[in-house]
Design an enzyme around this catalytic site. Structure first.
Site, PDB file in Angstrom:
ATOM      1  N   CYS A  71       0.966  -1.133  -0.001  1.00  0.00           N
ATOM      2  CA  CYS A  71       0.045  -0.022  -0.143  1.00  0.00           C
ATOM      3  C   CYS A  71       0.889   1.172   0.005  1.00  0.00           C
ATOM      4  CB  CYS A  71      -0.880   0.038   1.235  1.00  0.00           C
ATOM      5  SG  CYS A  71      -1.835   1.439   1.651  1.00  0.00           S
ATOM      6  N   CYS A  74       0.074   3.980   2.560  1.00  0.00           N
ATOM      7  CA  CYS A  74       0.064   3.456   4.014  1.00  0.00           C
ATOM      8  C   CYS A  74       1.775   3.874   4.366  1.00  0.00           C
ATOM      9  CB  CYS A  74       0.175   1.999   4.215  1.00  0.00           C
ATOM     10  SG  CYS A  74      -1.528   1.355   3.953  1.00  0.00           S
TER      11      CYS A  74
END
Length: 333
Positions: A71, A74
């Site tokens: 991700c 993230c």
């Protein structure tokens, strides 16, 4: 950013996580090593989630960061959360959950996208957001949890100053919603706080809700009416009372001045039109020019309007400081 409070992510007050085979996961002492070297941050998984989050949140708010190695957002949000939590000095804990390694937790909490962040207090999710957000919003989110009921106690003035600084940063960045949330948090702890009242009113004003801004100013505590921040918003409201200029009005006024530079009414009206359209620097310049040409015109109207602008901008604003210097030079030349 999507903020959600009192999230309906579980069916019972104290969530029971279900493990493989449908067996409930019991609380076990946390075994995971802390992320990095901070004692306030740790990784967690299915076996220790109940202890790390649900039980720990009865003592101090716990933020859970659901992430995955693949991700991209993230990788931005994670360090920002870690820095903000570490700076809180134990007032908030951070638990990081890799959903690739713990799909059962993600399913139980209905995590549909990452990054997703939940804040837990007393065994319940009470707030959260989805997606990567700016540092200013992360700081406000953590600060609000740190100062709330159930969190580690802070010195009141220090915590208030911290949240006010975050609110001001959010306002400067144009994040009116986050600024309003932070100012509202201060007002929950200190009803009538002048700077917070003024900040919340200014947030409403920037959002175009003049009436709510006016009503918010009435919330100021007794004796706070003369606070510098309150007076600034009052001055801004006074300026907003002028009707917005019609399309082409400024151009017509400039044409009048080009034909007759001594048309003081046209110059004053131009200054008002410029400010109403958002060009405060232009308004100040025209008013200073009017003072230079005829300081006593219309009972000092230009000087008085400049004073109102100075109050609205605040005494520490560089534009106020520079314009006051120029005005003094004109008045005392």
């Amino acid at each position: 950013m999507t903020i959600f409070r009192g999230s309906n992510t579980r069916k019972s007050t104290d969530m029971a996580l279900i493990g493989p085979g449908g067996r409930p996961v019991t609380s076990e002492p946390a075994q995971n090593a802390a992320s990095g070297s901070s004692p306030h941050i740790k990784d967690s998984g299915l076996a220790t989630f109940a202890a790390d989050v649900l039980e720990q949140s009865r003592e101090v708010p716990v933020i859970v960061d659901f992430w995955a190695p693949w991700c991209g957002p993230c990788k931005t949000l994670g360090p920002s959360l870690e820095a903000a939590v570490d700076a809180a000095g134990g007032a908030v804990k951070l638990v990081k959950v890799n959903i690739d390694e713990n799909p059962e937790i993600a399913q139980q909490l209905r995590i549909q996208s990452i990054p997703t962040v939940y804040a837990f207090r007393n065994g319940q999710p009470v707030d959260g957001f989805m997606g990567a957000i700016p540092d200013s919003q992360v700081k406000a989110f953590v600060a609000a949890l740190a100062g709330g009921e159930g969190g580690h106690s802070h010195d009141g003035p220090e915590h208030t100053a911290e949240v006010l600084a975050v609110a001001a940063e959010a306002m400067e960045a144009g994040d009116i919603a986050m600024a309003a949330q932070a100012y509202g948090h201060v007002l929950q702890d200190e009803p009538g706080h002048p700077e917070a009242v003024a900040g919340l009113a200014r947030a409403y004003l920037k959002g175009g809700d003049v009436e709510r801004a006016k009503n918010t100013l009435k919330m100021v505590r007794p004796g706070g009416e003369q606070d510098e921040a309150i007076r600034a918003v009052e001055a801004e409201l006074k300026l907003k009372a002028a009707p917005p200029p019609d399309e082409g009005e400024s151009a017509a006024l400039r044409a009048r001045l080009a034909a007759d530079p001594k048309d003081h009414q046209a110059r004053y009206d131009l200054a008002m039109a410029l400010d109403a359209s958002g060009d405060r620097d232009g308004a100040v310049a025209e008013l200073l020019e009017l003072v230079r040409r005829d300081r006593q015109w219309n009972e000092d109207a230009a000087r008085k309007q400049l004073v109102t602008l100075f109050e609205a901008m605040g005494p520490a604003d560089p534009r106020t400081i520079e314009a006051r210097r120029k005005l003094s030079g004109l008045l005392f030349a």
